[in-house]
Every structure is written in C-alpha cells, then in structure tokens.
Design a protein around this motif. Structure first.
Motif, short mmCIF file in Angstrom:
data_model
loop_
_atom_site.label_atom_id
_atom_site.label_comp_id
_atom_site.label_asym_id
_atom_site.label_seq_id
_atom_site.Cartn_x
_atom_site.Cartn_y
_atom_site.Cartn_z
N ILE A 115 0.83 -1.20 0.00
CA ILE A 115 0.00 0.00 0.00
C ILE A 115 0.87 1.26 0.00
O ILE A 115 0.60 2.22 -0.73
CB ILE A 115 -0.96 -0.01 1.21
N GLU A 116 1.93 1.24 0.79
CA GLU A 116 2.85 2.38 0.82
C GLU A 116 3.54 2.57 -0.52
O GLU A 116 3.68 3.70 -1.01
CB GLU A 116 3.88 2.18 1.93
N ARG A 117 3.96 1.47 -1.14
CA ARG A 117 4.66 1.58 -2.42
C ARG A 117 3.75 2.07 -3.53
O ARG A 117 4.22 2.66 -4.51
CB ARG A 117 5.27 0.22 -2.80
N MET A 118 2.46 1.83 -3.39
CA MET A 118 1.49 2.32 -4.38
C MET A 118 1.02 3.73 -4.07
O MET A 118 0.18 4.28 -4.79
CB MET A 118 0.29 1.37 -4.45
N TYR A 119 1.52 4.31 -2.97
CA TYR A 119 1.11 5.64 -2.52
C TYR A 119 -0.39 5.72 -2.28
O TYR A 119 -1.06 6.71 -2.64
CB TYR A 119 1.55 6.72 -3.52
N LEU A 120 -0.93 4.69 -1.65
CA LEU A 120 -2.37 4.63 -1.39
C LEU A 120 -2.67 4.54 0.11
O LEU A 120 -3.73 4.06 0.52
CB LEU A 120 -2.99 3.43 -2.11
N GLU A 121 -1.75 5.02 0.95
CA GLU A 121 -1.93 4.91 2.40
C GLU A 121 -3.22 5.56 2.89
O GLU A 121 -3.90 5.02 3.77
CB GLU A 121 -0.74 5.53 3.16
N LYS A 122 -3.58 6.69 2.31
CA LYS A 122 -4.77 7.41 2.76
C LYS A 122 -6.06 6.73 2.28
O LYS A 122 -7.15 7.13 2.70
CB LYS A 122 -4.73 8.85 2.26
N SER A 123 -5.93 5.73 1.43
CA SER A 123 -7.11 5.07 0.87
C SER A 123 -7.24 3.63 1.32
O SER A 123 -8.04 2.88 0.75
CB SER A 123 -7.05 5.12 -0.67
N ARG A 124 -6.50 3.23 2.36
CA ARG A 124 -6.51 1.82 2.74
C ARG A 124 -7.89 1.34 3.19
O ARG A 124 -8.22 0.17 3.05
CB ARG A 124 -5.46 1.56 3.83
N HIS A 125 -8.73 2.24 3.73
CA HIS A 125 -10.07 1.85 4.17
C HIS A 125 -11.17 2.37 3.23
O HIS A 125 -12.35 2.36 3.58
CB HIS A 125 -10.32 2.38 5.59
N LYS A 126 -10.77 2.78 2.06
CA LYS A 126 -11.70 3.30 1.06
C LYS A 126 -12.16 2.17 0.14
O LYS A 126 -11.37 1.29 -0.21
CB LYS A 126 -11.00 4.39 0.25
N LEU A 127 -13.43 2.17 -0.24
CA LEU A 127 -13.93 1.17 -1.18
C LEU A 127 -13.25 1.36 -2.53
O LEU A 127 -13.10 2.50 -3.02
CB LEU A 127 -15.44 1.28 -1.34
N VAL A 128 -12.87 0.26 -3.15
CA VAL A 128 -12.17 0.33 -4.43
C VAL A 128 -13.05 0.98 -5.49
O VAL A 128 -12.55 1.65 -6.39
CB VAL A 128 -11.72 -1.08 -4.87
N ARG A 129 -14.37 0.82 -5.39
CA ARG A 129 -15.26 1.42 -6.39
C ARG A 129 -15.16 2.95 -6.38
O ARG A 129 -15.54 3.61 -7.36
CB ARG A 129 -16.70 0.98 -6.16
N ASP A 130 -14.68 3.52 -5.27
CA ASP A 130 -14.56 4.97 -5.17
C ASP A 130 -13.18 5.48 -5.60
O ASP A 130 -12.91 6.68 -5.52
CB ASP A 130 -14.84 5.42 -3.73
N PHE A 131 -12.31 4.58 -6.04
CA PHE A 131 -10.99 4.98 -6.53
C PHE A 131 -11.14 5.64 -7.90
O PHE A 131 -12.04 5.32 -8.68
CB PHE A 131 -10.08 3.77 -6.69
N SER A 132 -10.22 6.54 -8.22
CA SER A 132 -10.15 7.09 -9.57
C SER A 132 -9.63 6.01 -10.52
O SER A 132 -9.08 4.98 -10.09
CB SER A 132 -9.22 8.30 -9.61
N SER A 133 -9.76 6.22 -11.81
CA SER A 133 -9.26 5.25 -12.78
C SER A 133 -7.76 5.07 -12.66
O SER A 133 -7.24 3.96 -12.81
CB SER A 133 -9.65 5.67 -14.20
N GLY A 134 -7.05 6.15 -12.37
CA GLY A 134 -5.60 6.06 -12.20
C GLY A 134 -5.21 5.26 -10.96
O GLY A 134 -4.25 4.48 -10.99
N MET A 135 -5.96 5.44 -9.87
CA MET A 135 -5.69 4.67 -8.65
C MET A 135 -5.95 3.19 -8.88
O MET A 135 -5.18 2.33 -8.42
CB MET A 135 -6.55 5.20 -7.50
#
Length: 210
Positions: A115-135
C-alpha cells in the motif's frame, strides 16, 4: 518460466487474429509485443497466459527445467490489463487480504508495505469502487508487479495513468522484473523501454495470416 510457441495461431470464426508465431520466451528476459490497436496483441497475451486456447500450433511451458501443464500456468502468472476487473465492493485493505490468500506477494513484502509503495496509504479503508481510474490502474499494477510469480504479463500498463503514474510504473517495473519472464503488450515506447526483445504482431498477425 519458459514459453515455447510453435506455429501458434488464433482464429475467431473465419478471421485469423494471428498465425504462424514461432518464438521462445526465455526466463529472465522481457519482450515487448508491438502493434497498432486492434492488431491482436491482447489476444496473443491471453493465449500465452492459457486463458484462451490456440486454434492451431502449440504452447509448451516449463519452470526451472520442469514441464508445467497449461492448467497450472495461472498459479505462476501475474497479469495486469485494463479489462481485468477488481472487486470494487471491498476496501483496499480487504482486497489485498483476499487477493494475497491466492496470489502471495514477493518475499519480504507485506500488504501494508505494498500500500505504501502504491502511494495509497490514505485510501486503505476506502472502497475500491470509489478509486479514480488512475488509482485502480496503479492497484492492478502493484498486485501484478509485486506478486510472487515467475511470469508477468502486462497489457497496455500505463492506461489511465498521468505523468506521475507513468513514472511510478517505470520505477517499479524496473525494480521487479529481474529473474522473471516478462511480456508487455504495447504501442507506447515508455511502457516497454526496459524490454530487451521485441516482436511485432503485424509480422504474424491478421495481415500475415491471410
């Protein structure tokens, strides 16, 4: 992982997508499969992965000198493509926990570290459906690049990535390809600049198959 393709061809109905491919993909090498959109690059990757069967010819898989049956290829494979879906009803942490039960990460890498390597630490508890296309694309790439798999297939890997995302891909693909067989389907040079070998679908594709 080693893949030997002999007189390989794939046809849908009466149309040949590609035909007459003779090529050996050796472990520890990276090969770019090149060609314009619609030329059959994705179909070739799907065939090499064992997800679809060739119409003619043969594929022989081996790992460390031992034969691998086509039904066992998915266990040794990591695949990233724009058309592959994520489980969007899960949070990022839940998805990684589920995914790594079936496809372990490389030794020394934990889900939290990924998660850290993907720079997604702030989104660890976020639903994947709410991710941007780039994320979502960075997540797909992270799962493939850091999977403990000797075969890595990447189909148009920088789709939906901005310039920072492309730089992230280039950094992390360089860090994870050593010792693996890597095949990249692309027509964007920055996606396959690290590859030692290139083959063009147009040399054995639909035009050559006629």
């Amino acid at each position: 992982m080693r893949i030997e393709a002999t007189k390989l061809g794939k046809r849908f109905h009466r149309e040949w997508i590609f035909r007459g491919l003779n090529h050996t993909f050796h472990p520890g090498t990276a090969t770019a499969v090149l060609g314009p959109n619609g030329s059959g690059k994705s179909t070739l990757l799907n065939t090499l992965s064992g997800q679809i069967l060739p119409t003619e010819g043969s594929l022989v898989y081996s790992f460390q000198g031992q034969p691998v049956a086509v039904e066992d290829v998915p266990r040794r494979l990591a695949y990233c493509a724009p058309y592959l879906e994520l489980i969007e009803e899960l949070t990022l942490s839940e998805l990684l926990h589920f995914h790594t039960r079936f496809k372990p990460l490389r030794p020394g890498i934990t889900p939290a570290q990924l998660i850290e390597r993907m720079y997604l630490e702030k989104s660890r508890h976020k639903l994947v459906r709410d991710f941007s296309s780039g994320m979502k694309q960075r997540l797909k790439l992270g799962l493939a690049l850091y999977a403990d798999s000797p075969l890595l297939l990447l189909d148009e890997p920088t789709t939906n990535l901005d310039r920072a995302g492309v730089a992230w891909y280039q950094e992390h693909v360089q860090a994870t390809v050593a010792g693996r067989l890597v095949i990249v389907s692309s027509n964007v040079p920055e996606e396959y600049a690290f590859c030692q070998h290139q083959i063009s679908v147009t040399d054995f594709g639909a035009q050559a198959a006629r």
